[in-house]
Design an enzyme around this catalytic site. Structure first.
Site, short mmCIF file in Angstrom:
data_model
loop_
_atom_site.label_atom_id
_atom_site.label_comp_id
_atom_site.label_asym_id
_atom_site.label_seq_id
_atom_site.Cartn_x
_atom_site.Cartn_y
_atom_site.Cartn_z
N HIS A 123 0.84 -1.21 0.00
CA HIS A 123 0.00 0.00 0.00
C HIS A 123 0.87 1.26 0.00
CE1 HIS A 123 -2.93 -2.74 2.34
NE2 HIS A 123 -3.50 -2.53 1.17
N LYS B 227 -17.80 -7.53 6.47
CA LYS B 227 -16.50 -8.14 6.73
C LYS B 227 -15.93 -7.62 8.05
CE LYS B 227 -12.63 -8.38 3.83
NZ LYS B 227 -12.06 -8.07 2.50
N ARG C 274 -1.04 -5.63 -8.94
CA ARG C 274 0.08 -6.50 -8.57
C ARG C 274 0.40 -7.50 -9.66
NH1 ARG C 274 -2.78 -7.89 -2.97
NH2 ARG C 274 -4.44 -7.98 -4.50
N SER D 226 -2.70 -7.88 2.48
CA SER D 226 -2.95 -7.88 3.93
C SER D 226 -3.46 -9.25 4.38
CB SER D 226 -3.99 -6.81 4.29
OG SER D 226 -3.54 -5.54 3.95
O1 PNS Z 1 -8.33 -3.32 -0.16
P1 PNS Z 1 -9.51 -3.89 -0.90
O2 PNS Z 1 -10.41 -4.65 0.04
O3 PNS Z 1 -9.09 -4.72 -2.09
O4 PNS Z 1 -10.33 -2.64 -1.49
C1 PNS Z 1 -11.52 -2.81 -2.24
C2 PNS Z 1 -12.31 -1.50 -2.21
C3 PNS Z 1 -12.64 -1.13 -0.77
C4 PNS Z 1 -11.52 -0.39 -2.85
C5 PNS Z 1 -13.63 -1.73 -3.02
O5 PNS Z 1 -14.30 -2.84 -2.51
C6 PNS Z 1 -14.54 -0.51 -2.97
O6 PNS Z 1 -14.35 0.44 -3.71
N1 PNS Z 1 -15.54 -0.53 -2.03
C7 PNS Z 1 -16.43 0.58 -1.78
C8 PNS Z 1 -17.87 0.27 -2.16
C9 PNS Z 1 -18.08 0.51 -3.65
O7 PNS Z 1 -17.93 1.60 -4.16
N2 PNS Z 1 -18.44 -0.60 -4.35
C10 PNS Z 1 -18.65 -0.58 -5.78
C11 PNS Z 1 -17.34 -0.85 -6.53
S1 PNS Z 1 -17.59 -0.74 -8.27
#
Ligand code: PNS
Length: 163
Positions: A17, A41, A90, A127
């Site tokens: 990150h 979660k 990644r 993570s």
């Molecule tokens: O670190 P992560 O868990 O891979 O991050 C994923 C994250 C939080 C960036 C993604 O799930 C997200 O944008 N969540 C917010 C809710 C949202 O906007 N959902 C629609 C995505 S198109």
């Protein structure tokens, strides 16, 4: 002010990150790190704990703002007039889902997503993997900032003591 957001769960923050946040901080005047709350979660760290760890480890950049957000990432961007989402890629395996989210987000509000290739040093890092390895006693101290590593080891010990 040119603004961008680095969104994620950050449970906890890792050097992967930090690689992306640090590089974004060189490209934009202000980088928002948005800790997205996922009600489905249960994380290892509370949102406040994650924010504290991110604030401590990104203070070095001088232009990073850390906040939590419950809801859609596009709403976070719209409320703060942020035109760009920065995501680390990644490996090819990240691409399918990231592309889907980028296209969905663009379709919703027009916000752009910019992909930054993760440093090969951290391309295997997540993570989730860090938590799994640490929970079985593996050494992950080289994969995340010192404070985050200390808090992770403490949290695993606390959880074990409660079992
Ligand atoms: O670190 P992560 O868990 O891979 O991050 C994923 C994250 C939080 C960036 C993604 O799930 C997200 O944008 N969540 C917010 C809710 C949202 O906007 N959902 C629609 C995505 S198109």
């Amino acid at each position: 002010m040119r603004r961008a957001v680095c969104p994620g769960s950050f449970d906890p923050i890792t050097y992967g990150h930090l690689d992306i946040i640090g590089r974004a901080s060189k490209l934009y005047d202000v980088v928002h790190v948005a800790v997205l709350v996922n009600r489905n979660k249960q994380g290892m760290f509370s949102i406040d704990e994650r924010i504290a760890l991110i604030e401590e480890t990104t203070a070095q950049y001088g232009n990073v703002v850390v906040e939590s957000h419950l809801g859609l990432l596009v709403d976070y961007c719209r409320e703060r007039d942020i035109p760009a989402i920065i995501k680390g890629l990644r490996a090819v395996s990240d691409f399918d889902y990231e592309l889907q989210m980028a296209q969905m987000n663009h379709g919703l509000t027009g916000v752009e997503t910019l992909f930054v290739p993760t440093s090969p040093t951290w391309s295997f890092l997540s993570s989730t993997l860090v938590k799994e390895v640490a929970s079985y006693g593996g050494d992950v101290s080289h994969l995340l900032p010192e404070t985050a590593h200390r808090r992770l080891v403490e949290r695993i010990a606390e959880r074990r003591a409660q079992q």
